[in-house]
Design a protein around this motif. Structure first.
Motif, PDB file in Angstrom:
ATOM      1  N   PHE A  36       0.829  -1.200   0.000  1.00  0.00           N
ATOM      2  CA  PHE A  36       0.000   0.000   0.000  1.00  0.00           C
ATOM      3  C   PHE A  36       0.866   1.254   0.000  1.00  0.00           C
ATOM      4  O   PHE A  36       0.636   2.194  -0.765  1.00  0.00           O
ATOM      5  N   LEU A  37       1.911   1.270   0.843  1.00  0.00           N
ATOM      6  CA  LEU A  37       2.801   2.430   0.876  1.00  0.00           C
ATOM      7  C   LEU A  37       3.519   2.597  -0.460  1.00  0.00           C
ATOM      8  O   LEU A  37       3.707   3.726  -0.932  1.00  0.00           O
ATOM      9  N   THR A  38       3.887   1.498  -1.090  1.00  0.00           N
ATOM     10  CA  THR A  38       4.532   1.572  -2.409  1.00  0.00           C
ATOM     11  C   THR A  38       3.630   2.288  -3.405  1.00  0.00           C
ATOM     12  O   THR A  38       4.085   3.148  -4.173  1.00  0.00           O
ATOM     13  N   ARG A  39       2.349   1.938  -3.386  1.00  0.00           N
ATOM     14  CA  ARG A  39       1.405   2.557  -4.311  1.00  0.00           C
ATOM     15  C   ARG A  39       1.153   4.021  -3.964  1.00  0.00           C
ATOM     16  O   ARG A  39       0.978   4.854  -4.860  1.00  0.00           O
ATOM     17  N   LEU A  40       1.139   4.349  -2.688  1.00  0.00           N
ATOM     18  CA  LEU A  40       0.960   5.753  -2.285  1.00  0.00           C
ATOM     19  C   LEU A  40       2.152   6.605  -2.713  1.00  0.00           C
ATOM     20  O   LEU A  40       1.990   7.713  -3.230  1.00  0.00           O
ATOM     21  N   VAL A  41       3.362   6.089  -2.491  1.00  0.00           N
ATOM     22  CA  VAL A  41       4.568   6.831  -2.860  1.00  0.00           C
ATOM     23  C   VAL A  41       4.594   7.076  -4.366  1.00  0.00           C
ATOM     24  O   VAL A  41       5.062   8.129  -4.834  1.00  0.00           O
ATOM     25  N   ALA A  42       4.083   6.125  -5.130  1.00  0.00           N
ATOM     26  CA  ALA A  42       4.095   6.252  -6.593  1.00  0.00           C
ATOM     27  C   ALA A  42       3.165   7.345  -7.103  1.00  0.00           C
ATOM     28  O   ALA A  42       3.260   7.734  -8.271  1.00  0.00           O
ATOM     29  N   GLU A  43       2.269   7.834  -6.253  1.00  0.00           N
ATOM     30  CA  GLU A  43       1.398   8.943  -6.637  1.00  0.00           C
ATOM     31  C   GLU A  43       2.148  10.250  -6.385  1.00  0.00           C
ATOM     32  O   GLU A  43       2.388  10.609  -5.232  1.00  0.00           O
ATOM     33  N   PRO A  44       2.529  11.003  -7.425  1.00  0.00           N
ATOM     34  CA  PRO A  44       3.363  12.201  -7.261  1.00  0.00           C
ATOM     35  C   PRO A  44       2.554  13.419  -6.818  1.00  0.00           C
ATOM     36  O   PRO A  44       2.266  14.320  -7.597  1.00  0.00           O
ATOM     37  N   LEU A  92      -7.337   6.508  -4.523  1.00  0.00           N
ATOM     38  CA  LEU A  92      -6.624   5.328  -4.038  1.00  0.00           C
ATOM     39  C   LEU A  92      -6.858   5.141  -2.540  1.00  0.00           C
ATOM     40  O   LEU A  92      -7.096   4.018  -2.061  1.00  0.00           O
ATOM     41  N   LEU A  93      -6.803   6.230  -1.776  1.00  0.00           N
ATOM     42  CA  LEU A  93      -7.027   6.158  -0.335  1.00  0.00           C
ATOM     43  C   LEU A  93      -8.450   5.706  -0.014  1.00  0.00           C
ATOM     44  O   LEU A  93      -8.666   4.884   0.880  1.00  0.00           O
ATOM     45  N   GLU A  94      -9.414   6.252  -0.738  1.00  0.00           N
ATOM     46  CA  GLU A  94     -10.803   5.847  -0.513  1.00  0.00           C
ATOM     47  C   GLU A  94     -10.973   4.361  -0.791  1.00  0.00           C
ATOM     48  O   GLU A  94     -11.611   3.627  -0.012  1.00  0.00           O
ATOM     49  N   GLU A  95     -10.396   3.894  -1.884  1.00  0.00           N
ATOM     50  CA  GLU A  95     -10.498   2.481  -2.251  1.00  0.00           C
ATOM     51  C   GLU A  95      -9.888   1.587  -1.181  1.00  0.00           C
ATOM     52  O   GLU A  95     -10.439   0.550  -0.810  1.00  0.00           O
ATOM     53  N   GLU A  96      -8.735   1.994  -0.663  1.00  0.00           N
ATOM     54  CA  GLU A  96      -8.060   1.176   0.354  1.00  0.00           C
ATOM     55  C   GLU A  96      -8.848   1.170   1.659  1.00  0.00           C
ATOM     56  O   GLU A  96      -8.920   0.141   2.347  1.00  0.00           O
ATOM     57  N   MET A  97      -9.433   2.310   2.021  1.00  0.00           N
ATOM     58  CA  MET A  97     -10.268   2.350   3.225  1.00  0.00           C
ATOM     59  C   MET A  97     -11.395   1.326   3.123  1.00  0.00           C
ATOM     60  O   MET A  97     -11.662   0.565   4.069  1.00  0.00           O
ATOM     61  N   ARG A  98     -12.065   1.309   1.985  1.00  0.00           N
ATOM     62  CA  ARG A  98     -13.184   0.378   1.804  1.00  0.00           C
ATOM     63  C   ARG A  98     -12.697  -1.071   1.849  1.00  0.00           C
ATOM     64  O   ARG A  98     -13.351  -1.942   2.423  1.00  0.00           O
ATOM     65  N   ARG A  99     -11.527  -1.334   1.246  1.00  0.00           N
ATOM     66  CA  ARG A  99     -10.993  -2.695   1.265  1.00  0.00           C
ATOM     67  C   ARG A  99     -10.717  -3.162   2.685  1.00  0.00           C
ATOM     68  O   ARG A  99     -10.853  -4.347   3.014  1.00  0.00           O
ATOM     69  N   LEU A 100     -10.336  -2.205   3.553  1.00  0.00           N
ATOM     70  CA  LEU A 100     -10.032  -2.532   4.950  1.00  0.00           C
ATOM     71  C   LEU A 100     -11.274  -2.568   5.837  1.00  0.00           C
ATOM     72  O   LEU A 100     -11.176  -2.758   7.045  1.00  0.00           O
ATOM     73  N   GLY A 101     -12.443  -2.370   5.230  1.00  0.00           N
ATOM     74  CA  GLY A 101     -13.673  -2.447   6.010  1.00  0.00           C
ATOM     75  C   GLY A 101     -14.080  -1.157   6.676  1.00  0.00           C
ATOM     76  O   GLY A 101     -14.950  -1.161   7.560  1.00  0.00           O
ATOM     77  N   LEU A 102     -13.470  -0.058   6.264  1.00  0.00           N
ATOM     78  CA  LEU A 102     -13.822   1.253   6.822  1.00  0.00           C
ATOM     79  C   LEU A 102     -14.840   1.933   5.910  1.00  0.00           C
ATOM     80  O   LEU A 102     -14.792   1.767   4.685  1.00  0.00           O
ATOM     81  N   GLU A 103     -15.742   2.688   6.505  1.00  0.00           N
ATOM     82  CA  GLU A 103     -16.617   3.530   5.691  1.00  0.00           C
ATOM     83  C   GLU A 103     -15.767   4.668   5.128  1.00  0.00           C
ATOM     84  O   GLU A 103     -14.901   5.210   5.818  1.00  0.00           O
ATOM     85  N   ALA A 104     -16.014   5.042   3.873  1.00  0.00           N
ATOM     86  CA  ALA A 104     -15.147   6.037   3.241  1.00  0.00           C
ATOM     87  C   ALA A 104     -15.944   6.931   2.312  1.00  0.00           C
ATOM     88  O   ALA A 104     -16.934   6.504   1.706  1.00  0.00           O
ATOM     89  N   GLU A 105     -15.496   8.172   2.210  1.00  0.00           N
ATOM     90  CA  GLU A 105     -16.111   9.116   1.283  1.00  0.00           C
ATOM     91  C   GLU A 105     -15.082  10.160   0.866  1.00  0.00           C
ATOM     92  O   GLU A 105     -14.114  10.428   1.591  1.00  0.00           O
ATOM     93  N   LEU A 106     -15.300  10.732  -0.306  1.00  0.00           N
ATOM     94  CA  LEU A 106     -14.501  11.852  -0.773  1.00  0.00           C
ATOM     95  C   LEU A 106     -15.311  13.122  -0.581  1.00  0.00           C
ATOM     96  O   LEU A 106     -16.451  13.214  -1.043  1.00  0.00           O
ATOM     97  N   VAL A 107     -14.719  14.083   0.093  1.00  0.00           N
ATOM     98  CA  VAL A 107     -15.372  15.371   0.329  1.00  0.00           C
ATOM     99  C   VAL A 107     -14.756  16.387  -0.616  1.00  0.00           C
ATOM    100  O   VAL A 107     -13.553  16.682  -0.537  1.00  0.00           O
TER     101      VAL A 107
END
Length: 403
Positions: free
Chosen positions: A22-30, A45-60
């Protein structure tokens, strides 16, 4: 380690490779800021990962004037209604020294790349810590709310400021922690900031007729002198908060970090300007210090009949929570439980986004896996094991504050 620490470790350790990926993919985002590009891709990417981890997520969506590219606040939730604990972070990074820093490399138990320490590594620990707390039932009768913002590196007014302006920070929260690179310390305080641009207006004249000009460079030099004396005075006023022994304890003021003006070497400059940037200890009254600096500028300008304009380009208050506050004591106990050694409280020498929460009366702290001394540099890195330990601290802190 306690039985509950073992439980959290047993959840996190099998996911160590996931965290690195996950950190590898985050670092790759410039997400360099300035200029603030690539933010939308990283937010999704962050929203997608939150959902994969079972967290509720939204983009504001962030409204209002800004120059950032697709800035979003990524908001996540773990747990139910009740007590509230905030995890806070930022996904923008400072510009790289080399484009290769966007490709993370693994070497000797460390992960190298832009943002690994400040603070995409902190984000990974926060999300996995929140997910562990939720899945293991550690959130009790409360919830963790995660705020990830896009503009900390350029003042945070667009992102965290949006949270404050739109009432998205609940003052009843029991605490807030941000994953800034504090090493093994807890930052319970941070300095405030005032930045100024001091501009002068004169009259241009060729060097052969210099007597007819009004030299703004001369005015600038004259006005800068009392500010330099002021900087020395503030540096000699130490904070009462504990700091790293190698760090200066006074308030820091830089006069002339940037300056400019004039049109050519053989022409009296009709314009000139310089900056003043400061980091004030929590004990200082920033409104009073701003007035002091403005008075020094006005009085010095009047002595040489200079036409001067002062623009306040940044005004951010300091933040401070006593080390013996119950929320701080709880965080220190979690750090000691995971690391097996007493936690140290220190003041961060810079400014932190905990100020937005501190202003609302929320106990606010900085604690993250990275180290400040390598952040922003060409060899920025984070220790792999510290990512896991820090995630465990976050999970246990949720358990203790939301019980």
């Amino acid at each position: 380690m306690s039985a509950r620490s073992d439980l959290v470790a047993a959840w996190l350790e099998p996911r160590a490779e996931e965290m690195v990926d996950f950190l590898t993919r985050l670092v790759a985002e410039p997400t360099e800021n300035p200029p603030g590009t690539g933010l939308g891709r990283c937010a999704r990417l962050l929203e997608e990962e939150m959902r994969r981890l079972g967290l509720e997520a939204e983009l504001v969506e962030i409204t209002g004037p800004h120059t950032l590219e697709e800035p979003f606040i990524v908001r996540g939730t773990a747990g139910e209604e009740g007590k509230l604990l905030y995890f806070h972070g930022h996904y923008d990074v400072v510009p790289v020294q080399d484009r290769g820093q966007f490709t993370m490399r693994r070497e000797g138990g460390k992960l190298y790349g832009r943002g690994t320490a400040d603070m995409k590594g902190g984000i990974v620990s926060m999300l996995y810590g929140a997910a562990a707390a939720k899945e293991l039932g550690l959130t009790g009768n409360g919830r963790i709310v995660i705020h990830l913002v896009p503009d900390e590196e350029t003042g945070s007014v667009v992102g965290a400021g949006h949270l404050r302006e739109h009432g998205m920070i609940d003052p009843s929260a029991v605490a807030m922690v941000t994953g800034e690179p504090s090493g093994t310390s807890i930052w319970n305080a941070a300095r405030g900031a005032i930045s100024l641009k001091v501009s002068f207006e004169g009259r241009e004249a060729h060097v052969g007729q210099a007597a007819f000009g009004i030299n703004t460079f001369a005015h600038m030099v004259h006005v800068a002198q009392p500010l330099l004396a002021y900087a020395e005075e503030m540096a000699a006023r130490p904070t009462g908060y504990t700091m790293d022994p190698d760090d200066p304890t006074g308030s820091m003021v830089v006069v002339g970090g940037l300056s400019g003006g004039g049109s050519n070497f053989n022409v009296v400059p009709a314009d000139a300007w310089f900056t003043v940037d400061s980091r004030f200890n929590p004990e200082e009254d920033l409104h009073a210090e701003l007035e002091r600096m403005q008075t020094l500028i006005r009085d010095a300008a009047a002595e040489v009949d200079a036409k001067v304009t002062v623009e306040v380009t940044q005004f951010q208050p300091p933040a401070g929570t006593p080390a013996d506050h119950p929320a701080g004591a709880a965080l220190a106990a979690c750090v000691e439980e995971v690391r097996g050694e007493p936690a140290r409280f220190e003041m961060c020498g810079g400014i932190l986004e905990n100020r937005w929460y501190d202003q609302l009366g929320i106990p606010a702290f900085g604690y993250g896996a990275g180290r400040l001394d390598v952040s922003h540099g060409p060899n920025e890195h984070v220790d792999e094991q510290e990512l896991i330990r820090t995630a465990a601290v976050y999970a246990l802190y949720a358990a203790d504050t939301l019980a």
